[in-house]
Write an enzyme that holds these catalytic residues in place. Structure first.
Site, PDB file in Angstrom:
ATOM      1  N   ARG A   1     -30.277 102.357 -30.148  1.00  0.00           N
ATOM      2  CA  ARG A   1     -30.962 103.274 -29.367  1.00  0.00           C
ATOM      3  C   ARG A   1     -32.084 103.716 -29.921  1.00  0.00           C
ATOM      4  NH1 ARG A   1     -28.294 108.579 -26.460  1.00  0.00           N
ATOM      5  NH2 ARG A   1     -27.689 109.113 -28.557  1.00  0.00           N
TER       6      ARG A   1
ATOM      7  N   ASP B   1     -24.437 116.558 -31.082  1.00  0.00           N
ATOM      8  CA  ASP B   1     -25.458 115.943 -31.333  1.00  0.00           C
ATOM      9  C   ASP B   1     -26.564 116.770 -30.784  1.00  0.00           C
ATOM     10  OD1 ASP B   1     -25.468 115.148 -28.785  1.00  0.00           O
ATOM     11  OD2 ASP B   1     -25.560 113.137 -28.857  1.00  0.00           O
TER      12      ASP B   1
END
Length: 525
Positions: free
Chosen positions: A157, A437
């Site tokens: 990603r 996160d």
């Protein structure tokens, strides 16, 4: 050529070879102006939301939604993705995640990585070794790690369109971080992976429209031509993690149809996006984040529409992240956490998702057991979900719930702790038995902004008190002091103080900052 300004490291000459730099510089030269155009389009759309407009299914793309078309072929090693694990690109993490028993590992340069220059370049070096199968690591204690013969498929990603890489300058300007991350990984690994029977596979984050997907399509097609790769060999999965993108799932699949293999319910960023898009509106105030689950009507509508849309087009519909982590010291609390994971994965598998995400290797067997029970083949593309009918009103139904004093305090605490860890170089942080996160930290700080910036008399706690600035200041001061008392060393205390200052500024500002990472990035080397 780029001008590289980051601090030097051992493998810079390899990762940042003249040929690799020339490749990413070409991507930036060709496509950076279009990145700026889509960011301006985002700002214009946000201004319309601020003025009262609501998202809707587009009239001008109805022929795409109603047309009979399918995405391109899906590689053999991506046909079964029943459990995926995610995490940053540090060396030990990469090995453990690939060996975890999951079918796919998403190596993350985005929300679970603090993008310091050394983290980025060492991450690229680690993935280069992983792609070749040669990655190894020996801990300071002497424990050796290497890849198992059978391991997860590697998917990467890159960062989102909104981020810049300040250490890679083209004509004096920082290049788009997405092109930097994507370009380096593709340049070094595409042909190696192809020879090993796999390919260059990516997760694409934070898209808000089919025009943004079309930009990625053009970047990928150009990169394939330059590197001599077969057209359509690069494969991507798009995270549907913004509210506008959820209204353009067909269009995003269509724009990327030669390269896309699926969509993913990026639930935490989706909640963040929902709050952010309507942050000034009292009728869109969300309850505390622990009460916003995938069973909320708007979240259920979004996930079921994603399954129906993907399966109609021959694409995979991936479920979302289980943020829980095993609790080793408390058997009762661990059982409760695992019960939540099981219920979540039972819902996903039963609805027709083709796989799911977990944040911790300890949850791989739990998720695998459930998908093995419900998904007898490699995927559930045959489950068309033609029973699903979703309206714009369904997508925009505000979750019901309350805001407790504990929920308010938890948002302050999580935001400070996450920011402090991020400033120290760690973007994936266990806090209160959840893996936090950037996406979950974004929910915490945007909720605080939304609750506190409502017109008088303001938003109320469940005990009847109006949330106001003295309350915020008191909680911020208290949580800051508590975290400082528990800090391990002076460096951690410094990061906590700076994190509290950043949260103070992010919350008091009259203009909601779109992303905390764009602001905090200035703090990283």
């Amino acid at each position: 050529m780029l001008k590289i300004t980051g601090p030097a490291g051992d493998r810079d000459a390899e990762v940042l070879s003249p040929e690799a730099q020339a490749f990413v510089a070409d991507l930036a030269t060709r496509f950076a102006p279009r990145v700026q155009q889509i960011l301006k389009a985002r700002d214009a759309r946000q201004a319309r939301f601020d003025a009262g407009e609501l998202p809707a299914f587009r009239v001008d793309t109805r022929d795409i939604r109603e047309g009979d078309w399918r995405v391109g072929p899906i590689p053999a090693d991506l046909q079964d993705r029943r459990v995926e694990i995610t995490g940053p690109t540090d060396r030990k993490m990469v090995i453990n995640a690939l060996n975890s028993g999951a079918r796919v590992f998403m190596a993350d340069f985005e929300d679970s990585l603090a993008p310091s220059w050394r983290n980025l370049i060492e991450g690229q070096a680690n993935l280069k070794d992983a792609a070749s199968g040669s990655i190894e690591f020996t801990s300071p204690e002497g424990k050796h790690y290497s890849l198992n013969p059978r391991h997860a498929v590697l998917v990467v990603r890159p960062r989102g369109w909104h981020l810049l890489e300040k250490h890679a300058l083209l004509n004096g300007a920082p290049m788009p971080a997405a092109l930097f991350d994507f370009g380096l990984y593709l340049f070094h690994n595409a042909k190696i992976l192809e020879r090993r029977g796999s390919g260059a596979y990516f997760y694409l984050p934070k898209l808000e429209s089919s025009e943004e997907a079309q930009l990625w399509e053009d970047v990928i097609s150009h990169a394939e031509r330059v590197l001599g790769l077969a057209r359509g060999s690069v494969k991507v999965t798009v995270l549907i993690e913004t509210l506008p993108a959820a209204f353009e799932m067909d269009e995003i699949l269509h724009a990327l149809r030669e390269h896309i293999v699926g969509l993913n319910c990026g639930r935490w960023d989706y909640i963040f996006s929902f709050i952010k898009k309507f942050h000034r509106r009292r009728d869109f105030v969300f309850p505390e984040r622990g009460q916003v689950t995938m069973t909320a009507p708007c979240m259920r509508a979004y996930s079921q529409l994603l399954i129906k849309t993907c399966h109609r087009r021959g694409a995979f519909a991936m479920g979302g992240m289980a943020a829980q982590i095993p609790i080793k010291h408390d058997e009762s609390a661990n059982a409760a956490a695992l019960a939540k994971v099981r219920a979540d994965k039972e819902r996903e598998a039963g609805d027709g998702h083709d796989g799911t995400w977990v944040a911790h290797p300890g949850l791989v067997p739990v998720a695998m057991e459930i998908f093995d029970k419900h998904m007898l083949g490699p995927n559930q593309l045959d489950k068309r979900r033609e029973d699903v009918s979703v309206s714009a009103a369904d997508m925009l139904a505000v979750p019901k719930g309350s805001i407790t004093a504990a929920g308010f305090r938890n948002n302050v605490d999580v935001a400070i702790q996450y920011l402090a860890a991020w400033l120290a170089g760690n973007g994936c942080v266990p806090i209160h038995h959840l893996m936090e996160d950037a996406a979950t930290a974004e929910i915490a700080r945007t909720q605080l902004w939304q609750w506190l910036h409502q017109p008088e008399p303001g938003t109320r706690l469940s005990d009847g008190r109006v949330m106001d600035w003295p309350m915020f200041d008191e909680v911020l001061t208290g949580q800051r002091a508590s975290l400082l008392d528990a800090a391990d060393d002076a460096a951690q205390q410094t990061h906590i103080r700076r994190a509290a200052d950043i949260l103070h500024g992010l919350t008091y500002t009259e203009r909601l900052e779109p992303f905390l990472t764009t602001l905090a990035y200035a703090e990283l080397d």
